[in-house]
Design an enzyme around this catalytic site. Structure first.
Site, PDB file in Angstrom:
ATOM      1  N   ASP A 194       0.859  -1.170   0.000  1.00  0.00           N
ATOM      2  CA  ASP A 194       0.000   0.000   0.000  1.00  0.00           C
ATOM      3  C   ASP A 194       0.908   1.236   0.000  1.00  0.00           C
ATOM      4  O   ASP A 194       2.111   1.138   0.277  1.00  0.00           O
ATOM      5  CB  ASP A 194      -0.888  -0.035   1.250  1.00  0.00           C
ATOM      6  CG  ASP A 194      -1.795   1.165   1.359  1.00  0.00           C
ATOM      7  OD1 ASP A 194      -2.360   1.576   0.333  1.00  0.00           O
ATOM      8  OD2 ASP A 194      -1.934   1.701   2.478  1.00  0.00           O
ATOM      9  N   ASP A 249      -0.389   5.054   0.867  1.00  0.00           N
ATOM     10  CA  ASP A 249      -0.772   5.995   1.917  1.00  0.00           C
ATOM     11  C   ASP A 249      -0.909   5.284   3.260  1.00  0.00           C
ATOM     12  O   ASP A 249      -1.656   4.315   3.392  1.00  0.00           O
ATOM     13  CB  ASP A 249      -2.098   6.677   1.562  1.00  0.00           C
ATOM     14  CG  ASP A 249      -1.996   7.490   0.277  1.00  0.00           C
ATOM     15  OD1 ASP A 249      -1.006   8.225   0.123  1.00  0.00           O
ATOM     16  OD2 ASP A 249      -2.900   7.384  -0.570  1.00  0.00           O
TER      17      ASP A 249
END
Length: 333
Positions: A44, A46
């Protein structure tokens, strides 16, 4: 009568009658006799590589503002509006040139202090590193270029939506990867991908799939990994504990690097790089397929599950809180 001359004795020739040892080297495939396990990382963006959400920074500073953003996030959670509809409103609220918008991100974003060292470790060990995001690819690439340098950033494959941004910044429009109400199928179709999964990589070995995340939004992808790393103290770790999902907690990417080295040594000891990885999850075939074909399968579920909804919008269901703020909240409570 000439005297008889005795000729010199001929040198004794010793014949080697032993059977020479057979060498199997010409007929052995030493490549197949021992292989180094391929490891592929998916992460991922953020809240994982960077502590804050890139979209949130832009919306709060140059768009709809934090109050409206939180209302829109809630509409995604409840299913009142689709992810695509809400995100188009958020991105459409921006009115700032790209470079000016990036400047506020550059000033606000905090990168994991050990990410760059970990990524260099991946490059040195030929471990592909892929970013999976529901954000906009031009933003993510610009951020990585700035924080890592263009050469190092170029080693990272980004799977995200594209964007059309006018020069004056008066219009920001996502270019969705998929023509569905979900826009970008970050969650992916678990059932479809599993049915069509290719178990083996191109060289005949089975790669080990690592996924790194922080929030419940990462859960559908995280379930498909052989090894899952969850940022300590955030919602993904809590969810894993609640639902008894195997994971390895981390505070920084230095923790991940140490564990990956241990996993590499364990796999070498137990499998010699052949067959299934020592830590094997059949559901990780989804990511093995993505890594081998450089493509993301389509999400076919017309009504996404709650987990899939969580995965569509990063940080809508969990958000990073700086350590100082968490301490203050605890004290206040």
């Amino acid at each position: 009568m000439p005297a008889a001359i005795t000729p010199p004795a001929a040198p004794e020739v010793k014949k080697n009658l032993s059977v020479p040892k057979t060498s199997f080297l010409p007929t052995q495939n030493t490549e197949m006799a021992h292989k180094k396990r391929k490891i592929i990382c998916f992460s991922d963006f953020d809240g994982t590589i960077f502590m804050q959400d890139t979209g949130h920074i832009l919306f709060d500073a140059h768009g709809c503002g934090s109050t409206r953003r939180q209302i829109l996030d809630e509409q995604i959670k409840t299913g009142e509006r689709s992810f695509r509809e809400v995100s188009e409103e958020m991105w459409g609220s921006l009115n700032v040139p790209f470079e000016d918008g990036f400047e506020v991100m550059h000033q606000t974003l905090e990168i994991d202090p050990d990410f760059q060292a970990f990524h260099k470790f991946c490059i040195e060990n030929k471990i592909p590193f892929n970013v999976i995001s529901a954000g906009l690819k031009p933003i993510l690439r610009k951020v990585l270029d700035k924080f890592l340098g263009e050469e190092e950033s170029g080693h990272i494959e980004i799977v995200a939506n594209d964007a059309m941004i006018t020069e004056d910044g008066s219009e920001w429009k996502p270019v969705w990867r998929h023509d569905t109400e979900l826009g970008h199928d970050k969650a992916l179709s678990v059932q479809e991908a599993r049915a069509e999964a290719h178990l083996k990589a191109e060289d005949g070995t089975i790669p080990l799939i690592v996924f790194i995340g922080d929030g419940v939004s990462d859960l559908p992808a995280a379930r498909e990994a052989d090894v899952l790393f969850a940022r300590r103290g955030l919602r993904l770790e809590e969810y894993c504990v609640e639902h008894k999902i195997a994971y390895i907690p981390f505070d920084t990417f230095a923790d991940i690097q140490r564990e990956v080295v241990k996993i590499m040594e364990e796999d070498e000891r137990k499998t010699k790089g052949l067959g299934k990885p020592a830590r094997f999850n059949p559901r990780a075939n989804l990511w093995r397929r993505v890594s081998s074909q450089q493509a993301v399968p389509l999400l076919v579920a017309s009504t996404p599950s709650e987990e899939e909804k969580m995965f569509l919008w990063p940080n809508a269901f969990s958000e990073f809180t700086p350590k100082g703020d968490r301490i203050a909240e605890t004290a206040a409570a």
